[in-house]
Write a protein that holds these residues in place. Structure first.
Motif, PDB file in Angstrom:
ATOM      1  N   HIS A  71      -3.848   7.430 -11.254  1.00 18.16           N
ATOM      2  CA  HIS A  71      -2.944   7.683  -9.828  1.00 18.16           C
ATOM      3  C   HIS A  71      -3.493   9.293  -9.679  1.00 18.16           C
ATOM      4  CE1 HIS A  71       0.614   8.725  -7.507  1.00 18.16           C
ATOM      5  NE2 HIS A  71       0.339   7.209  -7.122  1.00 18.16           N
ATOM      6  N   ALA A 126      -6.568  -0.360  -5.782  1.00 21.21           N
ATOM      7  CA  ALA A 126      -5.354  -0.924  -5.544  1.00 21.21           C
ATOM      8  C   ALA A 126      -4.902  -1.883  -6.473  1.00 21.21           C
ATOM      9  CB  ALA A 126      -5.236  -1.233  -4.124  1.00 21.21           C
ATOM     10  N   SER A 142       0.739  -1.095   0.042  1.00 27.02           N
ATOM     11  CA  SER A 142       0.040  -0.078   0.040  1.00 27.02           C
ATOM     12  C   SER A 142       1.139   1.318   0.058  1.00 27.02           C
ATOM     13  CB  SER A 142      -0.906   0.000   1.322  1.00 27.02           C
ATOM     14  OG  SER A 142      -0.029  -0.166   2.610  1.00 27.02           O
ATOM     15  N   PHE A 161      -3.393   5.200  -6.008  1.00 29.69           N
ATOM     16  CA  PHE A 161      -4.340   4.743  -7.074  1.00 29.69           C
ATOM     17  C   PHE A 161      -5.734   4.847  -6.605  1.00 29.69           C
ATOM     18  CE2 PHE A 161      -0.187   2.870  -8.530  1.00 29.69           C
ATOM     19  CZ  PHE A 161      -0.223   2.998  -9.677  1.00 29.69           C
ATOM     20  N   HIS A 221       4.685  -6.135 -10.742  1.00 29.66           N
ATOM     21  CA  HIS A 221       3.856  -5.531 -11.683  1.00 29.66           C
ATOM     22  C   HIS A 221       4.679  -4.444 -12.209  1.00 29.66           C
ATOM     23  CE1 HIS A 221       1.587  -6.339  -7.832  1.00 29.66           C
ATOM     24  NE2 HIS A 221       0.511  -5.994  -8.574  1.00 29.66           N
ATOM     25  N   GLU A 265       0.746   1.968  -3.633  1.00 27.25           N
ATOM     26  CA  GLU A 265      -0.251   1.868  -4.282  1.00 27.25           C
ATOM     27  C   GLU A 265      -1.578   2.915  -3.774  1.00 27.25           C
ATOM     28  OE1 GLU A 265      -0.213  -2.786  -5.916  1.00 27.25           O
ATOM     29  OE2 GLU A 265      -1.561  -2.375  -4.363  1.00 27.25           O
TER      30      GLU A 265
END
Length: 668
Positions: A390, A363, A354, A360, A415, A357
């Motif tokens: 984002h 997530a 997190s 975003f 990712h 992310e």
């Protein structure tokens, strides 16, 4: 910090220790010192084992805490979804009271962790509650103070979403927490549906038994949890606390490892010392070989990891790797820290994904769940990709995700994020230009129909004038009948309504707005277009025929856009029959189902048809065979149909003319 691998430092330390021990083994040692060395090694090993066991217990506690927190959160989210759904359904039901009692009683019976479910009116009074087998006084004793209820009522009304109360206590000093979901009808707050949790029983009822056998687990306020964790640490007990991820206020989950009787007693220690003295020679030789093999493996692993870092650091895309189960960040390249700079300070070994992310809207680790990357047999699936916005940097990213095996053997999710903001902006500009082109096309179509519309409006206006003049003459003559005058005025009113409907159709057709796809009957669209071109077809001496299938499923579409497609095709068909024999001028508008999930619309004319030379250019922009045409009509028609996930094409008729067809998917 190029690598997030927690194990790298541990491996290098182990390598150094093994090298030092091997050096000591090669040195000449007097027999008198050998026994002392053996004893020292034994004690050292035992201490290392003790510390290693302690570290394993701590790591296991951290992992188990995450599992416990996920388990508790999942149960509470299920309750939250039930309360939200019940609040939504009650606002629309006439038998709301009975329905509430039925649903709430059944749910409370299945969820022993819930103390009660209440329906609170806007005045914060308890309207209904479950279980009804309990006394109302007992239910009210578990509810928060009136000031808190009024605050939650105002908060849910202002935000139109569910929320949690602050932690409160009853007269027995038991801690409680409530979740409230608003009940609203026609934007009017009717009250809230609340579920009450006793904190002192939540852990007992929600934590799986396999954890309660190893840990003492409790859910409590933050300050109490901190004091308990400090007390357990002082007593040399392994304890850990985490904040629940739900929007609770000062509520933490605390777990303490239950003590077990140690197996390392003095008797076992003495036996182990004697055993070590007997097997020390063999063990050292075996250890030497093992260390050598491990050194070689470590060197190969480090080289492989350095190659991985070199490649990923050279990429323009952001790359980060996280543990598939715990979401612990294992690696993040420099581009990742540049893209998501707000999280760079938190990107350290053991950080949660997190930290990357959080900016975003959704997530990626939740969207790319384990079920989308690994099948039921444990086989890794291919690359999954999706687009994410984002909000922190106000940019769009294309994220690709796949499962890989990390250097320490565990399964991880990798990712790769590529910046696609420029492409998204280009797509948005194209969409805006397409909308302007659609409006221009509608303006041109109405301009072409101006004389027809003027004639269609003039007819009811002339009728209104005639009816009014007749009424005036009769009133002035003095010989008039009230019923006859009323009938005449009703006819004039009907004509005025007819003129208004014509104007309204034109206004709807020209209105510039965002496409809105809702369920409509295609037959209604076909009938509406037929009325709009009825007079134009009559002037061109074209016979309109409607062959509409009686049992069509609704289609998900923007009605104005689809009307424009049908109107363009119908007007093209009328113009194509200008030189056709008067007896053969017929235009057929047809609808029929095509398979289980598609509706087909066709416009058939008896005109001059489409030449082979024009066929290849027919749907291209600015290609036209009309002297005054702009060549954008069919191109816009195809764009609209493809926007609706359909297909537009044409075919030559066996006799004369052409048939244009397009399909639209039915609503789910």
């Amino acid at each position: 910090m190029k690598s997030m691998d927690i194990f790298s430092a541990q491996k290098r330390i182990a390598k150094i220790g093994a090298t030092g021990f091997a050096a000591r083994w090669r040195a000449p040692i007097a027999p008198a010192l050998a026994l002392l060395a053996i004893l020292a090694v034994t004690v050292t090993i035992l201490l290392v084992l003790f510390r290693h066991e302690n570290a394993l217990q701590r790591n296991q506690l951290m992992r188990d805490m995450q599992s416990i927190e996920v388990s508790v959160t999942r149960e509470l989210l299920a309750d939250q979804q039930f309360v939200d759904r019940l609040a939504f359904e009650l606002a629309e039901r006439r038998d709301a009271n009975a329905y509430f009692v039925l649903q709430a009683e059944e749910y409370v019976r299945q969820r022993p962790a819930i103390a009660n479910i209440s329906w609170n009116s806007v005045s914060s009074d308890t309207h209904l509650y479950a279980p009804q087998s309990r006394a109302r006084a007992d239910i009210l004793s578990e509810r928060p103070a009136m000031e808190e209820l009024e605050r939650i009522m105002r908060l849910t009304e202002a935000t139109e979403r569910g929320t949690y109360t602050n932690v409160y206590r009853d007269y027995q000093q038991h801690s409680y927490l409530e979740y409230h979901s608003p009940v609203a009808h026609n934007q009017t707050q009717l009250g809230t549906i609340s579920v009450t949790y006793p904190l002192h029983r939540l852990a007992e009822l929600l934590v799986p038994a396999n954890f309660t056998n190893r840990y003492s687990v409790a859910i409590m306020e933050s300050d109490i949890a901190t004091k308990r964790e400090q007390a357990e640490t002082i007593n040399d007990n392994l304890s850990q606390s985490v904040a629940l991820t739900l929007p609770w206020r000062d509520v933490r989950l605390v777990a303490t490892l239950l003590k077990t009787e140690s197996s390392l007693t003095p008797r076992i220690l003495a036996a182990l010392t004697l055993a070590m003295a007997a097997f020390i020679t063999w063990s050292l030789l075996a250890l030497r070989k093992h260390v050598k093999r491990r050194d070689e493996a470590d060197l190969a692993l480090v080289a492989s990891h350095e190659r991985f870092e070199t490649v990923t650091e050279a990429l323009d895309a952001a790359v980060y790797v996280a543990d598939l189960k715990s979401n612990e960040v294992l690696f993040a390249n420099e581009t990742c820290r540049q893209f998501f700079s707000n999280a760079s300070l938190n990107l350290e070994a053991g950080a949660d994904v997190s930290a990357i992310e959080s900016g975003f809207d959704a997530a990626p680790s939740r969207i790319f769940a384990a079920s989308t990357l690994i099948d039921a047999d444990g086989k890794h699936l291919g690359v999954q990709k999706d687009e994410f916005f984002h909000r922190t940097s106000n940019r769009w990213y294309l994220l690709r995700a796949k499962c890989i095996q990390w250097v320490d053997g565990r399964v991880a999710r990798m990712h790769m994020a590529s910046d696609i903001t420029d492409r998204k902006q280009t797509d948005e500009l194209n969409r805006q230009q397409q909308e302007k082109l659609l409006l221009t096309s509608r303006l041109l179509t109405v301009g072409e129909m101006a004389s027809t519309l003027a004639h269609e409006i003039n007819q009811p206006l002339s009728a209104i004038a005639s009816y009014n003049q007749g009424c005036v003459r009769r009133l002035r003559s003095g010989a008039w009948d009230a019923e006859e005058i009323a009938s005449t005025l009703e006819k004039a009113s009907a004509q005025a309504e007819r003129a208004g409907q014509v104007i309204q159709r034109v206004r709807e057709f020209l209105r510039n707005r965002e496409p809105t796809r809702t369920a409509h009957n295609v037959n209604d669209v076909m009938s509406g277009v037929a009325k709009l071109v009825e007079l134009e077809a009559e002037q061109a001496q074209v016979e309109l025929k409607l062959k509409l299938h009686a049992d069509l499923r609704p289609v998900l579409m923007d009605r104005i856009m689809v009307e424009q497609v049908v109107l363009n095709l119908v007007k093209n068909a009328i113009e194509a029959m200008k030189n056709t024999n008067l007896l053969s001028r017929s235009l057929t508008m047809t609808t029929l189902p095509s398979g289980d999930d598609v509706v087909e619309v066709s416009i058939t004319d008896q005109g001059h048809g489409i030449t082979a030379e024009s066929e290849a250019e027919l749907f291209k922009p600015f290609f036209t065979t009309k002297p005054e045409g702009m060549g954008i009509g069919l191109n816009i028609c195809r764009s609209i149909v493809e926007l609706h996930e359909g297909r537009l094409w044409f075919s030559r008729n066996a006799g004369a003319g052409s048939t244009f067809r397009f399909t639209l998917p039915v609503a789910a």
